[in-house]
Design an enzyme around this catalytic site. Structure first.
Site, PDB file in Angstrom:
ATOM      1  N   GLU A 136      11.638 -35.249  34.081  1.00 30.64           N
ATOM      2  CA  GLU A 136      11.344 -35.711  32.723  1.00 30.64           C
ATOM      3  C   GLU A 136      11.883 -37.125  32.514  1.00 30.64           C
ATOM      4  OE1 GLU A 136       9.562 -34.490  30.375  1.00 30.64           O
ATOM      5  OE2 GLU A 136       9.103 -32.487  31.142  1.00 30.64           O
ATOM      6  N   THR A 138      14.124 -40.377  31.709  1.00 30.56           N
ATOM      7  CA  THR A 138      15.507 -40.799  31.909  1.00 30.56           C
ATOM      8  C   THR A 138      15.631 -42.279  31.566  1.00 30.56           C
ATOM      9  OG1 THR A 138      17.426 -40.658  33.383  1.00 30.56           O
ATOM     10  CG2 THR A 138      15.388 -41.510  34.339  1.00 30.56           C
ATOM     11  N   CYS A 232      16.168 -35.961  30.788  1.00 28.55           N
ATOM     12  CA  CYS A 232      15.662 -34.958  31.728  1.00 28.55           C
ATOM     13  C   CYS A 232      15.125 -33.716  31.023  1.00 28.55           C
ATOM     14  CB  CYS A 232      16.724 -34.577  32.753  1.00 28.55           C
ATOM     15  SG  CYS A 232      17.347 -35.996  33.698  1.00 28.55           S
TER      16      CYS A 232
END
Length: 262
Positions: A136, A138, A232
């Site tokens: 995901e 960052t 994340c």
């Protein structure tokens, strides 16, 4: 704190050799090869026997430099493209390791959800890139070591879970040997943790068994930017840094002594 990153970088290479067997730190030598850019960097090479095949590793040490994300991303893809061409000619005999820092940027994986952004993509506070890596959203920025191993897993283990665990192990050992920080994994989650604080995020892409992208280790990172995202995609845990953890173990008297003028 960033003054210690050179030692961290060296330890990262030495420890990587014990995990993957491809980068023997005691055999690193200076190389005259230059990165295809006007920027300065230290380039080393190493030679190792991996699965009875002689391979080298090119190490680009730019840990003191801020490299635009788009530039580093394009560079990785160029290396992967050339590596594939070499594989076709049965002349692929090297891996690559790049260590650097980025200007502030958010990156998303292929399937990342924009629901984890606390802002509109149309009004993003800094640049945002959607990449082909896994994972995901960052953040990358100054004070964070970003490590990009570009490795042909055919010569190591053709197992993505093994590779992710190997990257985690490198960071865990570096934190222990360099900073005396006891880090660990959390079952079901990728990355390296100290308690509920995530110190290192990992996201990779593998194409024809060539792995690239990599990991980001928060050394002295300004963690404020993480507040604009759900890092994340994990809602119930925090992001930490080496600097923050070390400061937690410094007494108020020590802090006062450090702040006094000589």
């Amino acid at each position: 704190m960033l003054a210690t990153t050179q030692n961290t970088t060296i330890n990262m290479i030495l420890l990587a050799s014990t995990v993957s067997g491809s980068i023997p730190g005691n055999q690193l030598i200076n190389s005259s090869k230059q990165r295809p850019s006007s920027r300065s960097c230290v380039v080393n090479s190493a030679v190792a026997m991996t699965n009875e095949v002689k391979r080298s590793c090119e190490f680009y040490d730019m840990h003191k430099e801020l490299i635009p994300y788009a530039e580093a991303w394009s560079w990785q893809k160029d290396i992967v493209k050339k590596r594939k061409e070499l594989i076709e000619r049965e002349k692929d005999c090297s891996d690559t390791l790049i260590i650097l820092q980025h200007h502030p940027v958010y990156t998303l994986g292929t399937r990342s959800s924009e629901a984890y952004l606390n802002f509109s993509m149309k009004n993003a506070p800094i640049n945002v890139y959607r990449t082909e890596r896994g994972g995901e959203v960052t953040y990358h920025g100054p004070g964070q070591l970003v490590i990009y191993p570009i490795i042909n897993l055919r010569y190591h283990k053709m197992d993505l879970h093994w590779y992710l665990r190997a990257l985690e192990e490198v960071v865990i050992r570096v934190l222990s040997s360099t900073f005396f920080i006891k880090a660990s994994r959390i079952e079901g989650l990728t990355g390296v943790w100290v308690g509920d604080q995530k110190l290192a995020a990992i996201g990779i892409k593998v194409s024809q068994w060539i792995a690239y992208h990599g990991l980001a280790l928060n050394v002295a990172t300004d963690l404020t930017a993480f507040g604009q995202i759900v890092p994340c995609g994990i809602q119930d845990r925090q992001v930490g840094s080496i600097k923050g953890l070390l400061q937690e173990h410094v007494s108020p008297n020590q802090r006062g002594a450090e702040n006094k003028c000589p």
